[in-house]
Design an enzyme around this catalytic site. Structure first.
Site, PDB file in Angstrom:
ATOM      1  N   HIS A 131      -1.097  10.561  -2.784  1.00 24.97           N
ATOM      2  CA  HIS A 131      -2.401  10.267  -2.191  1.00 24.97           C
ATOM      3  C   HIS A 131      -3.246  11.507  -1.947  1.00 24.97           C
ATOM      4  O   HIS A 131      -4.412  11.572  -2.337  1.00 24.97           O
ATOM      5  CB  HIS A 131      -2.228   9.510  -0.875  1.00 24.97           C
ATOM      6  CG  HIS A 131      -3.524   9.225  -0.182  1.00 24.97           C
ATOM      7  ND1 HIS A 131      -4.077  10.094   0.756  1.00 24.97           N
ATOM      8  CD2 HIS A 131      -4.396   8.206  -0.301  1.00 24.97           C
ATOM      9  CE1 HIS A 131      -5.227   9.597   1.179  1.00 24.97           C
ATOM     10  NE2 HIS A 131      -5.450   8.455   0.560  1.00 24.97           N
ATOM     11  N   HIS A 143       0.833  -1.197   0.000  1.00 21.39           N
ATOM     12  CA  HIS A 143       0.000   0.000   0.000  1.00 21.39           C
ATOM     13  C   HIS A 143       0.872   1.253   0.000  1.00 21.39           C
ATOM     14  O   HIS A 143       1.636   1.501   0.932  1.00 21.39           O
ATOM     15  CB  HIS A 143      -0.902  -0.020   1.241  1.00 21.39           C
ATOM     16  CG  HIS A 143      -1.868   1.106   1.327  1.00 21.39           C
ATOM     17  ND1 HIS A 143      -1.806   2.056   2.311  1.00 21.39           N
ATOM     18  CD2 HIS A 143      -2.926   1.441   0.544  1.00 21.39           C
ATOM     19  CE1 HIS A 143      -2.796   2.923   2.156  1.00 21.39           C
ATOM     20  NE2 HIS A 143      -3.491   2.573   1.083  1.00 21.39           N
TER      21      HIS A 143
END
Length: 261
Positions: free
Chosen positions: A61, A19
């Protein structure tokens, strides 16, 4: 094209996903983070994409640079010449998505599309790199996933968006409303469903949900799991993939189960 036939999933399940390249290392979504993940043996890498004001697709992100870099400002409002000067954790440059495709040609990429303007540039980047077998696109926005499908066709692997997930959850209990929520347009190129174990206190992932997904040829990938006990519990349930920030722990769990490939 079913999940079993799409080349994106040409790896024995359960799939281990790094991730953001292993966010617990503090240098998320950087070349260094992804290189470390690959060196640890990860083949599946998860990232997010945003677009600079002059059209450069970056692996990042947040909408802004503020949280993880030594700079500030909204990426969509800044040119690449400014964004490229920012340093994640004060030392690592922001990566262009195409740079990642080039740097790790054997890796599979799970890409979260964070904003509507990124959809076409992402599809074009995948096309230029000839990376249709290596990229799966997902988003909280069903519309973004559907648009990516319209632009790329079934050669692009996708995961279900929030409406599709809701439909699948309902479908696991039966009913015509669920079929409509899933939507034929979304199902066409979906190879997986990617969900948290729980959402708003409600359990999403259980044997019934997993069974409903598997009957429709969809793998179930769960994010973001950093606890060894939860990893084992989810694997016991039969999930097909786990996304984690803690790369060493997930690798150890899978190795102990004879499932680290």
């Amino acid at each position: 094209m079913s999940a079993a036939r799409h080349p994106y999933l040409d790896h024995p399940a359960p799939l281990p996903f790094a991730h953001r390249g292993g966010a617990s290392a503090g240098i998320e979504n950087t070349l260094t983070a992804f290189r470390r993940a690959v060196e640890l043996g990860y083949r599946y890498l998860e990232t997010d994409v945003h677009l600079t004001s002059d059209g450069v697709l970056v692996a990042f992100h947040d909408e802004t640079l503020d949280r993880v870099t030594d700079a500030a400002g909204a990426i969509a409002e800044l040119p690449w010449s400014v964004v490229r000067q920012a340093r994640v954790a004060g030392r690592e440059p922001v990566a262009r998505f195409e740079e990642l495709l080039e740097a790790f040609p054997q890796a599979r990429w799970n890409v979260d599309v964070k904003a509507e303007p990124t959809v076409r540039p992402l599809v074009e980047a995948v096309r230029r790199a000839g990376a249709w077998d290596r990229v799966c696109v997902g988003s909280f926005s069903e519309a973004r996933v559907a648009r990516a499908q319209r632009l790329a066709g079934r050669r692009l692997a996708t995961s279900l968006g929030t409406r599709g997930v809701a439909g699948l959850r309902l479908l696991s209990y039966g009913g015509p409303v669920a079929e409509r929520l899933l939507g034929a347009a979304v199902r066409r190129s979906a190879v997986c469903v990617q969900v948290p174990e729980r959402s708003s206190g409600i359990r999403v992932v259980d044997r019934v949900f997993i069974g409903a997904a598997h009957r429709r040829g969809l793998q179930v990938h769960v994010w973001t799991v950093n606890d060894e006990r939860r990893m084992n519990a989810l694997l016991d349930l039969g999930v097909d993939g786990i996304m984690t920030d803690d790369l060493e722990t997930l690798r150890a769990v899978l190795a102990a189960r004879g499932a680290w490939v």
